[in-house]
Design a protein around this motif. Structure first.
Motif, PDB file in Angstrom:
ATOM      1  N   VAL A 148      31.228  -2.014 -39.825  1.00 53.99           N
ATOM      2  CA  VAL A 148      31.397  -0.717 -40.489  1.00 53.99           C
ATOM      3  C   VAL A 148      32.615   0.015 -39.930  1.00 53.99           C
ATOM      4  N   ARG A 149      32.768  -0.005 -38.599  1.00 54.14           N
ATOM      5  CA  ARG A 149      33.903   0.698 -37.982  1.00 54.14           C
ATOM      6  C   ARG A 149      35.223   0.036 -38.366  1.00 54.14           C
ATOM      7  N   GLU A 150      35.267  -1.298 -38.339  1.00 58.97           N
ATOM      8  CA  GLU A 150      36.509  -1.993 -38.713  1.00 58.97           C
ATOM      9  C   GLU A 150      36.896  -1.669 -40.160  1.00 58.97           C
ATOM     10  N   MET A 151      35.918  -1.667 -41.055  1.00 59.87           N
ATOM     11  CA  MET A 151      36.210  -1.383 -42.466  1.00 59.87           C
ATOM     12  C   MET A 151      36.663   0.069 -42.639  1.00 59.87           C
ATOM     13  N   ALA A 152      36.037   0.986 -41.891  1.00 60.41           N
ATOM     14  CA  ALA A 152      36.375   2.407 -42.025  1.00 60.41           C
ATOM     15  C   ALA A 152      37.827   2.666 -41.644  1.00 60.41           C
ATOM     16  N   VAL A 153      38.328   1.882 -40.677  1.00 61.63           N
ATOM     17  CA  VAL A 153      39.711   2.061 -40.231  1.00 61.63           C
ATOM     18  C   VAL A 153      40.676   1.424 -41.229  1.00 61.63           C
ATOM     19  N   ARG A 177      42.755 -12.144 -44.464  1.00 65.00           N
ATOM     20  CA  ARG A 177      41.411 -12.742 -44.470  1.00 65.00           C
ATOM     21  C   ARG A 177      41.080 -13.370 -43.110  1.00 65.00           C
ATOM     22  N   ALA A 178      42.050 -14.089 -42.565  1.00 70.39           N
ATOM     23  CA  ALA A 178      41.820 -14.747 -41.265  1.00 70.39           C
ATOM     24  C   ALA A 178      41.537 -13.688 -40.195  1.00 70.39           C
ATOM     25  N   HIS A 179      42.301 -12.590 -40.237  1.00 66.02           N
ATOM     26  CA  HIS A 179      42.094 -11.542 -39.236  1.00 66.02           C
ATOM     27  C   HIS A 179      40.737 -10.867 -39.423  1.00 66.02           C
TER      28      HIS A 179
END
Lengths: 249, 249
Positions: free
Chosen positions: A41-46, A106-108
């Motif tokens: 969730v945090r990665e997507m929010a950033v 995508r890889a990251h």
């Protein structure tokens, strides 16, 4: 998250025999030691704030068991979790308006599973257990994933045992029995700690000891999980500090 | 042992490309990271002072390569090193007047390989390398042996890769290439550090980078080893601190 005071260790001389004989504690990792939902969730929010990170994390994780099941039942050869994660990711990206992501993106993003944050008590709890016991991961994550996650999250494993070592995804017996075999101890000297009753039940069927770890917010604070005790486990613990205390560490 | 001042790190921007691309450093363990000879000599001096510990350690170690060779060449199925060590031990005990040792004493003595002491620079050197790189064991020791040794000697591995993971004893290519595979990096991103030129040559043939670590006293101070440089290695280092410095750590 409610604050719990650091629990004092139980007197080891007063441990019931089933726990006094434990020499090795292995942990389920996703959800039990690290917060996959919150981390994603945090990665997507950033990076993609327009995406519903909660729904995205759940959709990605929903592909996990079906993908492993095809390996478990032999309908596809051994395949590491990084590859399975990537296949599920490629499938769900268009649904979240991210079908345009290129290979590097995508890889990251797929490596977010290598960058999961630990629950606040995990690193200190493992360190406390390590003073007296051998402490390992027993995860369906592959060796590279678990190695990089341990560096990222500061997890002080004595050993990282992965489904990749045994070519057997949990809950296949070969994963649980593999721990006892490679560490040269009887199954009853191994305790599995996990936030999932099905994982614990499968370990118990192989003769391991089991401890349930409450992780109410595995699926986020908006969707608390039922963490009430179920029969059969040797221990039911609020967190890893409580497990360490219960084992006299 | 002569004192060497802690070498300052090389400027990472000035590293040659072959070293700048290294992401993973794996170590041979017996002789390179831990002092098998000295540890066995000390254990024997305490428990059986009448035995020539130097000769005993050399005799035990002399059985190591022939025992693994039978597994490597397929004349016996996969067998972990604890078992091979035990077979060699049972064979040499009568020669040293210890044929009367009972099962418990033999089992305990066999586990001396789990209790080997590190060379004085090892733990700090690995910790220094870990700040920037993934640092692992790549040993013919089995997983349980390496796990318990790491606890005993305080070795801060990011991951313990064992011949047992790959079912391939070094110098078989599957062991070296297995590191690159499980950590999902090209072979040239992996550097093997070892005190043995044959191990390094086999790694190099698989495309790994190599660093020779001088361990003059691997066979004891009475029998110093030739540690002069040989062509082909990317680095030739006095110890693990020097390796860390050479890699800009």
């Amino acid at each position: 998250m409610p604050q719990h005071p650091e629990p004092p260790p139980r007197d080891r001389a007063a441990l019931p025999p089933a726990l006094a004989d434990v020499q090795v504690v292995v942990f389920d990792v996703f959800g039990t030691v690290v917060d996959w939902h919150g981390s994603i969730v945090r990665e997507m929010a950033v990076r993609w704030p327009q995406v519903d990170g909660h729904a995205f994390a759940l959709a990605w994780r929903a592909g996990y068991q079906p993908a492993m099941e095809r390996v478990r039942n032999g309908s596809r050869p051994w395949t590491v979790l990084d590859t399975l994660h990537r296949e599920v990711l490629d499938e769900i990206l268009p649904r979240f308006g991210l079908g345009h992501l290129d290979e590097a993106e995508r890889a990251h993003l797929n490596r977010v599973w290598h960058r999961l944050d630990a629950w606040p008590d995990s690193a200190a709890g493992l360190q406390r257990l390590r003073q007296r016991l051998v402490v390992g991961a027993l995860s369906n994550g592959n060796i590279g994933l678990l190695t990089r996650m341990a560096k990222h999250a500061g997890l002080p494993w004595d050993c990282v045992l992965s489904a990749e070592v045994f070519h057997a995804y949990k809950p296949l017996p070969a994963a649980y029995l593999g721990v006892a075999r490679v560490l040269d101890v009887p199954p009853a000297a191994v305790l599995l700690a996990a936030a999932h009753h099905d994982d614990l039940a499968a370990a118990r069927a192989c003769g391991l000891r089991t401890a349930y770890i409450e992780r109410s917010f595995e699926y986020g604070v908006a969707q608390p999980k039922d963490v009430s005790p179920q029969p059969g486990n040797d221990l039911h613990c609020h967190d890893i500090a409580a497990l360490a205390a219960a084992l006299g560490c």
